[in-house]
Design an enzyme around this catalytic site. Structure first.
Site, mmCIF file in Angstrom:
data_model
loop_
_atom_site.group_PDB
_atom_site.id
_atom_site.type_symbol
_atom_site.label_atom_id
_atom_site.label_comp_id
_atom_site.label_asym_id
_atom_site.label_seq_id
_atom_site.Cartn_x
_atom_site.Cartn_y
_atom_site.Cartn_z
ATOM 1 N N LYS A 1 0.834 -1.191 0.000
ATOM 2 C CA LYS A 1 0.000 0.000 0.000
ATOM 3 C C LYS A 1 0.874 1.249 0.000
ATOM 4 O O LYS A 1 2.047 1.219 0.396
ATOM 5 C CB LYS A 1 -0.888 0.025 1.251
ATOM 6 C CG LYS A 1 -1.966 -1.030 1.327
ATOM 7 C CD LYS A 1 -2.752 -0.877 2.626
ATOM 8 C CE LYS A 1 -3.822 -1.941 2.779
ATOM 9 N NZ LYS A 1 -4.943 -1.728 1.851
ATOM 10 N N ARG B 1 -9.933 -11.913 2.711
ATOM 11 C CA ARG B 1 -10.773 -13.026 2.240
ATOM 12 C C ARG B 1 -10.010 -14.355 2.288
ATOM 13 O O ARG B 1 -10.609 -15.416 2.429
ATOM 14 C CB ARG B 1 -11.288 -12.723 0.838
ATOM 15 C CG ARG B 1 -10.239 -12.676 -0.237
ATOM 16 C CD ARG B 1 -10.680 -11.908 -1.469
ATOM 17 N NE ARG B 1 -10.748 -10.480 -1.207
ATOM 18 C CZ ARG B 1 -11.100 -9.578 -2.130
ATOM 19 N NH1 ARG B 1 -11.431 -9.962 -3.349
ATOM 20 N NH2 ARG B 1 -11.138 -8.301 -1.822
#
Length: 459
Positions: free
Chosen positions: A239, A313
Site C-alpha cells: 500500500k 478473504r
C-alpha cells in the site's frame, strides 16, 4: 462515568430534568410556560432545532430544567449534543417516550460520552445521565459492547497485534466462563489452516486462529467469524503511505465479532456460540506470500494470489470452512474487507450479503429498528467469472475493480456450504469525522443490528 443508576443518587443530589420539545411543539410549550421562562427562551434564541438545547434557570439562577430540540428522525443521537455540551451534573429524561425510545436516546448519550484515553488522559468532567430501572442494564450492556469495538480498533498495532487480540478474547472468555483454544504459527499447517498461515507467516508476530466456545451443547450452533488482520501493509503489493494510515483498523471485523460474542454471552441467548478470529499481520519479509502463488485452503480449494492486498478473504476462507464443519444453525462474519463497499455505499452504511434472503432481510429490518442501518447487496452469480483462475480453483482478486465488494463476497461464499445460512457484513469500523455521538475513530457499524436479529431469531 456517563450513567448513574437511580440507586446511586444521593438523597440531596440535584437531578436536572431533560425535556424534549419539537419545533412545532415549542409554541404550545411557550403557552404553558411562565413569563420568565418565555423571556429566557426568547433571549437564548432557542428554536427547538434537533441538537439544540437550552438550560432554563429558576428565579434564583439555578438550573431548573433543560429543553432540547428533537424530531421524528430517530432517537439514538437525540441526546448526543447534550452529553457533549452540558456542564457536569446529574440529568434525567422527563418525557412520555416509550422504553425503546428512551433506551435509544440513553445509549446515544453514552456513545457521545466516549473518549479513547489510553495514551492521552482526558480529565474534562462530564455530565451523567440517570437511567430508569427498566433500561439501566441494557443501555450499559450495549454501550460496553460498542465501546469495546471502538477501543480495540483505536488501539495501534504495537499494542493490538495478534497476541494482544488473543488476550482480549481471553479476557471476555474469563468473564463469561467460556472455553478458548488458540492454534499458533506452524501448528496452523499441522492442523490444516494453510491460508491463515500463508498470509501471516511474514510477520514477527505469529499468525493464529482464536476460538471461543460457550453455551449449552444441545442448543443451536451460532458461529461468529471476524477478520483479524491487525495491520495490513498490503504485503508485497504494498500500500501507499496514505493507504496504510488507518490499517490498524483492519481487525475491525474481529472487534465486531468479539463484541457480538460478548452480547450473546451477557444476555444468555439460548445458543451454542463459537467465535473464530484468524489473527494475522500482513507484513513484508523474505518469506511473505507472493502475487502468483497458489495457496491451499482448508476446504481443499486452491487460490491463486492475484493481489497480496486482498488478504482478508484468504484468511477468512479457512475460518469459514472450519465454521461449516460443525453443521451450524447460522454463520455470521464481520470484515473490513473492501474499499469497494465504501465506494458503493459510503462509510456509514455497511453492505450485508447472505445466501438466505430471509436472513439478510431480517438483519436489515432490525438494523432499521436499532438505528444501525445496513443495506442488502446481491451475491450476483454471473460475477463469479471475475474470480476465476486458469491455474487454480479461485483467484483472490477480481479481474476488474467493478463490483469489488460483490466479488469478494462471492469468494467467501465458495467456502460456505450452501445449505448453511451465512451472513457477511463488510463494515468500515471507522468514523471519518467528529459528529454528535460518533467521535472520529473506531466505530461499531452493524453490531447492534445483528444482535437484535439474533434476539429475534433465538428468543
Amino acid at each position: 462515568m456517563c450513567f448513574l443508576s437511580i440507586s446511586e443518587l444521593q438523597d440531596d443530589q440535584t437531578v436536572i430534568p431533560l425535556v424534549p420539545v419539537t419545533m412545532t411543539g415549542l409554541e404550545q410549550w411557550n403557552e404553558q410556560a411562565s413569563p420568565f421562562q418565555r423571556n429566557w427562551l426568547a433571549g437564548s434564541g432557542f428554536k427547538a432545532s434537533p441538537g439544540q438545547f437550552c438550560s432554563v434557570p429558576d428565579t434564583n439562577g439555578d438550573s431548573q430544567f433543560c429543553l432540547f430540540g428533537t424530531d421524528d428522525q430517530g432517537f439514538l443521537y437525540g441526546l448526543a449534543s447534550l452529553a457533549a455540551g452540558l456542564p457536569p451534573g446529574a440529568y434525567r429524561l422527563e418525557c412520555d417516550w416509550s422504553r425503546a425510545e428512551r433506551l435509544q436516546a440513553s445509549l446515544g448519550w453514552g456513545l457521545a460520552s466516549y473518549c479513547f484515553d489510553r495514551y492521552k488522559v482526558d480529565s474534562k468532567p462530564r455530565p451523567d445521565l440517570v437511567l430508569e430501572a427498566d433500561i439501566d442494564s441494557e443501555a450499559r450492556s450495549l454501550l460496553t459492547a460498542q465501546n469495546l469495538v471502538r477501543d480495540l480498533v483505536n488501539t495501534p498495532t504495537e499494542h493490538m497485534g495478534p497476541s494482544q487480540l488473543a488476550d482480549e478474547v481471553t479476557r471476555e472468555s474469563d468473564e463469561f466462563d467460556a472455553t478458548i483454544s488458540y492454534i499458533t504459527g506452524d501448528d496452523l499447517l499441522t492442523r490444516n489452516f494453510p491460508a491463515i498461515h500463508a498470509v501471516g507467516r511474514a510477520s514477527s508476530s505469529e499468525p493464529r486462529l482464536l476460538e471461543l466456545n460457550w453455551g449449552d451443547e444441545n442448543a443451536p450452533l451460532l458461529v461468529v467469524v471476524g477478520k483479524g488482520v491487525c495491520f495490513d501493509t498490503g504485503g508485497l503489493d504494498l500500500k501507499s503511505a496514505a493507504g496504510m494510515q488507518l490499517m490498524k483498523k483492519d481487525m475491525g471485523g474481529a472487534a465486531h465479532a468479539l463484541a457480538l460474542a460478548r452480547l450473546v454471552m451477557e444476555h444468555q441467548l439460548p445458543v451454542r456460540l463459537k467465535l473464530l478470529i484468524p489473527a494475522v499481520e500482513n507484513s513484508v519479509s523474505g518469506n511473505a506470500y507472493r502475487p502468483g502463488d497458489i495457496i491451499p485452503t482448508r476446504k481443499g480449494l486452491s487460490v491463486e494470489i492475484g493481489n497480496t492486498d486482498a488478504e482478508g478473504r484468504v484468511v477468512l476462507s479457512d475460518a469459514l470452512a472450519y465454521a461449516c464443519e460443525s453443521d451450524p444453525d447460522l454463520v455470521i462474519d464481520f470484515a473490513t474487507l473492501t474499499g469497494a463497499a465504501r465506494i458503493a455505499l459510503g462509510a456509514d452504511l455497511p453492505p450485508v450479503f447472505s445466501n438466505h434472503d430471509d436472513v439478510a432481510e431480517g438483519i436489515k429490518a432490525t438494523g432499521d429498528e436499532a438505528e444501525d442501518p445496513l443495506w442488502i447487496m446481491p451475491l450476483y452469480q454471473p460475477y463469479r467469472k471475475q474470480i476465476e483462475s486458469p491455474i487454480a480453483d479461485l483467484n483472490n482478486s477480481g479481474k476488474t475493480s467493478y463490483g469489488g465488494c460483490i466479488t469478494a463476497a462471492l469468494f467467501l461464499e465458495s467456502f460456505v456450504e450452501p445449505e448453511i445460512p451465512w451472513v457477511h457484513i463488510d463494515t468500515f469500523a471507522w468514523n471519518q469525522t467528529d459528529r454528535p455521538g460518533r467521535p472520529q475513530g473506531g466505530e461499531a457499524l452493524g453490531l447492534r443490528a445483528v444482535f437484535r436479529y439474533l434476539q429475534s431469531r433465538y428468543i
